[in-house]
Structure formats: structure tokens, C-alpha cells
Design a protein around this motif. Structure first.
Motif, PDB file in Angstrom:
ATOM      1  N   GLN A 214       0.148 -16.211  -4.467  1.00  0.00           N
ATOM      2  CA  GLN A 214      -0.646 -14.993  -4.634  1.00  0.00           C
ATOM      3  C   GLN A 214      -1.754 -14.815  -3.596  1.00  0.00           C
ATOM      4  O   GLN A 214      -2.462 -13.813  -3.623  1.00  0.00           O
ATOM      5  CB  GLN A 214      -1.273 -14.982  -6.034  1.00  0.00           C
ATOM      6  CG  GLN A 214      -0.234 -15.064  -7.144  1.00  0.00           C
ATOM      7  CD  GLN A 214      -0.814 -14.755  -8.506  1.00  0.00           C
ATOM      8  OE1 GLN A 214      -1.345 -13.678  -8.733  1.00  0.00           O
ATOM      9  NE2 GLN A 214      -0.727 -15.723  -9.407  1.00  0.00           N
ATOM     10  N   LYS A 217      -1.508 -11.466  -1.370  1.00  0.00           N
ATOM     11  CA  LYS A 217      -1.807 -10.249  -2.122  1.00  0.00           C
ATOM     12  C   LYS A 217      -3.281 -10.206  -2.512  1.00  0.00           C
ATOM     13  O   LYS A 217      -3.946  -9.165  -2.409  1.00  0.00           O
ATOM     14  CB  LYS A 217      -0.953 -10.153  -3.376  1.00  0.00           C
ATOM     15  CG  LYS A 217      -1.216  -8.849  -4.150  1.00  0.00           C
ATOM     16  CD  LYS A 217      -0.412  -8.727  -5.412  1.00  0.00           C
ATOM     17  CE  LYS A 217      -0.572  -7.347  -6.050  1.00  0.00           C
ATOM     18  NZ  LYS A 217      -1.963  -6.900  -6.202  1.00  0.00           N
ATOM     19  N   ALA A 218      -3.815 -11.332  -2.953  1.00  0.00           N
ATOM     20  CA  ALA A 218      -5.216 -11.373  -3.357  1.00  0.00           C
ATOM     21  C   ALA A 218      -6.132 -11.038  -2.185  1.00  0.00           C
ATOM     22  O   ALA A 218      -7.126 -10.322  -2.338  1.00  0.00           O
ATOM     23  CB  ALA A 218      -5.555 -12.752  -3.921  1.00  0.00           C
ATOM     24  N   GLU A 229      -5.411  -8.963 -10.888  1.00  0.00           N
ATOM     25  CA  GLU A 229      -4.982 -10.219 -11.495  1.00  0.00           C
ATOM     26  C   GLU A 229      -4.724 -11.277 -10.423  1.00  0.00           C
ATOM     27  O   GLU A 229      -4.984 -12.466 -10.636  1.00  0.00           O
ATOM     28  CB  GLU A 229      -3.730 -10.001 -12.341  1.00  0.00           C
ATOM     29  CG  GLU A 229      -4.001  -9.358 -13.691  1.00  0.00           C
ATOM     30  CD  GLU A 229      -4.932 -10.212 -14.545  1.00  0.00           C
ATOM     31  OE1 GLU A 229      -4.705 -11.428 -14.670  1.00  0.00           O
ATOM     32  OE2 GLU A 229      -5.900  -9.648 -15.080  1.00  0.00           O
ATOM     33  N   ALA A 230      -4.197 -10.853  -9.267  1.00  0.00           N
ATOM     34  CA  ALA A 230      -3.986 -11.814  -8.182  1.00  0.00           C
ATOM     35  C   ALA A 230      -5.310 -12.392  -7.709  1.00  0.00           C
ATOM     36  O   ALA A 230      -5.425 -13.598  -7.468  1.00  0.00           O
ATOM     37  CB  ALA A 230      -3.258 -11.134  -7.015  1.00  0.00           C
ATOM     38  N   SER A 233      -6.567 -14.935 -10.270  1.00  0.00           N
ATOM     39  CA  SER A 233      -5.853 -16.214 -10.200  1.00  0.00           C
ATOM     40  C   SER A 233      -6.276 -17.025  -8.988  1.00  0.00           C
ATOM     41  O   SER A 233      -6.485 -18.249  -9.076  1.00  0.00           O
ATOM     42  CB  SER A 233      -4.341 -15.969 -10.162  1.00  0.00           C
ATOM     43  OG  SER A 233      -3.886 -15.432 -11.387  1.00  0.00           O
TER      44      SER A 233
END
Length: 360
Positions: A214, A217-218, A229-230, A233
Motif C-alpha cells: 500500500q 497508493k498511500a 485507508e491506505a 495502514s
């Protein structure tokens, strides 16, 4: 049979608006708070902190943190906390402010709550306070008797910081799986002067899995200033899992190289996570990882913007001399340089660094 040990903060709270949890948490540990924060951070968050704690404290005092975690700055902040009659310290900001708050807690005792405003490294959860000289050279490490009482991570604040800090946090966290594994295999010790438990290795491995799955994307979401949410996490990985992974799992070559980097001003100015991300490339070379594994790693670095060469860390001088200086200082000074299966000396470490520099 050697003792195993694991440590952690008493409480970890993360999410959008988590700052609002500060008041009830502070009330557990004291009634008079002293905040270690620089002027910029205090200017942005002082009103919110004051409002969030109004019903839970008798007083809150903001210290004017000078920007570097030195012995003198810790003494100055300790004197200010004593003058304020504080019984709980809040470390608010980046790693330097956080470590200075830890230094105040070591000197005075009392409660300690950490509130990072950037996710650039895993210092919030640990007992370690890393001290530097006034000209930014690492000088000593001090240890608290216990981990922070609480760590509160407001991701709405985290995503407002420059994306470079977020990427540096990923760089710092990426190392933990590989360093903990080396520490475990070589019979090394973690930061509790004990053997790493299996749990620490599991956390470090999960940290790596989350970041690889992730992280890209994060990072894109942080560029858009959005706490997805990414992002949640990856922040959990870079602050909580990374912190538990290194302190209870132990470190190896990637972090050892920071001793060498600190001897070269241009490299010392890079963020910690950027330094150890480069250090991990050297460790993977020393571990004799396959070419396709290294190529995949470099591709991930490139997509995120992590350093692949000394030039990416800001270095412009004589590269050959710099590599040897880094190797010499690391071999001579790094406390966990022996926690790696390969036998290393200055020549071998210099050769590994040269291989990192030569990679396409």
C-alpha cells in the motif's frame, strides 16, 4: 538460554481527529502539562490543544523548542518544565521535538504523551532519545526507563505535512524486517538488552508487507492531502509496527551506516529515513540478495522517491573518499554493526557501498 524481551507504549491511538483524545488521556497521567514544540508547530496547533485539554488540566504550558535535540536543549526544556510545575510532558512535532520531550521525561520523571505531526520515522513509540551536537552530528543515545505512556497520531495532521516526510517514514520502516532478521540470526540483542522474541519478527515482517502492498497508493493519497485507508495502514506501519519492530527486534547494518553518514555534513542533513533507506540497499548487497530482488527494490525506491545514490541524499563531493569515510566510521562506531551474518571490515563495506553506487 537467553532472556527474550518485548516493550511498547501503554496506549496507541491513531486516526482522523485523534488529537481530540488528548484531554482524557492526559488526565490519567497529570494535571499540569508541558508541551515541547517549536514555534511553527505551536502556532498551528496551540489553540486546538488548549481547547482539547481545557476540561482535563489545571494548566498547559508551551515550551519554545529550538529545533535540535542537544543536551543543552534538553536541559533548557527541563528547566522550563520545572518552572511550570508540570507533571506530564507532551512531545509535539517531529523526531527532534519528540526526543527532546523524552529527555525531559528522563530528567524529571512523570507522564509522557507523544503526538507526532509528521510520519517521517518511528521515534514516537520508543524509549530512545537520540541526541546531536549543535552542528547536527549524532552524539549520544539516552534511554527512558519505560516506553511513552501514550502515542496519539492524528492522521488529518500527518497528511498536511510535505510528502517527503511520509516517504522518509516508509524508508525507515522498510529496513526493520531485514534488520530484525539479521539480529535474530546472529544472536544479537534488541534495545531491551535481550533476544528478539518471535512476535517482534512477525511485526517487522507485517510492517514490510503493508508498505509494499500500500505504500505507493498511500504516498499518492498524501500528495492529495487525503487520509485514506491506505494512508492509515501505512502510518500504522511506519510509526507503530516499525517502532515495535526495531526496539524489540533489533537493528543491523542499515541503521549502523547512520554513524558514517553523520561524519559528512551533506549526508547528515538528509532525513533519518532517507539515510537508512540507502543503508538498506547496502545491507541487501552484503546479504548477497539476488539481482532480480535488488532490481525490484530499486524500482520501488524510484517510484516512491527514496534515495538510490549518495547524490540523492544531497552529496556532491568526492564520492570515493566519502564511501571510505562512511565505512570507516560505521565499522569503528556503530553499536550493532556486528549483528549481521556477513563478516565485515572497512574494505568489504566500502565495496558494498560502491556496488550500490554502481547499480543502474
Amino acid at each position: 538460554m537467553t532472556i527474550r524481551a518485548f516493550g511498547a507504549p501503554h496506549r496507541y491511538i491513531q486516526g482522523p481527529g485523534a488529537l481530540d483524545q488528548l484531554g482524557p488521556m492526559l488526565a490519567i497521567y497529570g494535571r499540569r502539562a508541558f508541551v515541547v514544540a517549536d514555534r511553527i508547530v505551536a502556532g498551528l496547533l496551540k489553540d486546538r490543544l488548549t481547547a482539547a485539554t481545557a476540561d482535563h488540566l489545571e494548566a498547559i504550558t508551551f515550551g519554545d523548542f529550538g529545533g535540535e535535540c542537544t543536551a543543552a536543549e534538553i536541559d533548557r526544556m527541563t528547566a522550563a518544565a520545572t518552572a511550570a510545575g508540570s507533571d506530564v510532558v507532551i512531545g509535539l512535532g517531529g523526531g527532534k521535538a519528540i526526543d527532546t520531550a523524552k529527555g525531559v521525561r528522563i530528567a524529571r520523571g512523570g507522564g509522557l504523551i507523544i503526538m507526532p505531526t509528521i510520519a517521517s520515522n518511528d521515534s514516537p513509540t520508543s524509549r530512545l532519545a537520540i541526541l546531536y551536537t549543535a552542528d547536527h552530528v549524532l552524539s549520544e543515545v539516552r534511554l527512558m526507563a519505560t516506553n511513552p505512556d501514550a502515542v496519539i497520531v492524528d492522521t488529518e495532521i500527518i497528511v498536511q505535512a510535505p510528502v517527503r516526510f511520509f516517504v522518509a517514514g516508509i524508508g525507515d520502516a522498510l529496513t526493520k524486517k531485514f534488520e530484525a532478521e539479521q539480529c535474530y540470526r546472529t544472536g544479537g540483542l534488541n534495545f531491551y538488552k535481550a533476544r528478539p522474541p518471535e512476535l517482534a519478527l512477525a511485526i517487522a515482517d507485517r510492517c514490510y508487507q503493508v508498505i509494499r502492498a500500500q505504500g505507493e497508493k498511500a504516498t499518492a493519497d498524501v500528495r492529495a492531502r487525503t487520509a485514506t485507508e491506505a494512508v492509515e495502514s501505512v502510518v500504522e506501519a511506519t510509526i507503530l509496527m516499525s517502532g515495535l519492530g526495531f526496539e524489540s527486534g533489533g537493528l543491523s547494518l542499515a541503521h549502523s551506516l547512520t554513524r558514517g553518514f553523520s561524519a559528512i555534513p551533506e549526508l547528515a542533513a538528509a532525513l533519518h529515513g532517507e539515510q537508512v533507506a540507502y543503508g538498506l540497499l547496502a545491507q541487501l548487497v552484503v546479504e548477497r540478495r539476488p539481482a532480480d530482488f535488488l532490481s525490484d527494490f530499486r524500482g520501488f525506491y524510484q517510484r516512491l522517491g527514496l534515495p538510490l545514490k549518495l547524490a540523492d541524499l544531497g552529496f556532491t563531493g568526492d564520492r570515493g573518499a566519502a564511501l571510505r569515510t562512511i565505512a570507516e566510521r560505521t565499522i569503528a562506531e556503530a553499536p550493532y554493526i556486528r549483528q549481521i551474518e556477513a563478516e565485515l571490515d572497512v574494505a568489504k563495506l566500502t565495496a558494498a557501498l560502491e556496488q550500490v553506487e554502481a547499480a543502474i
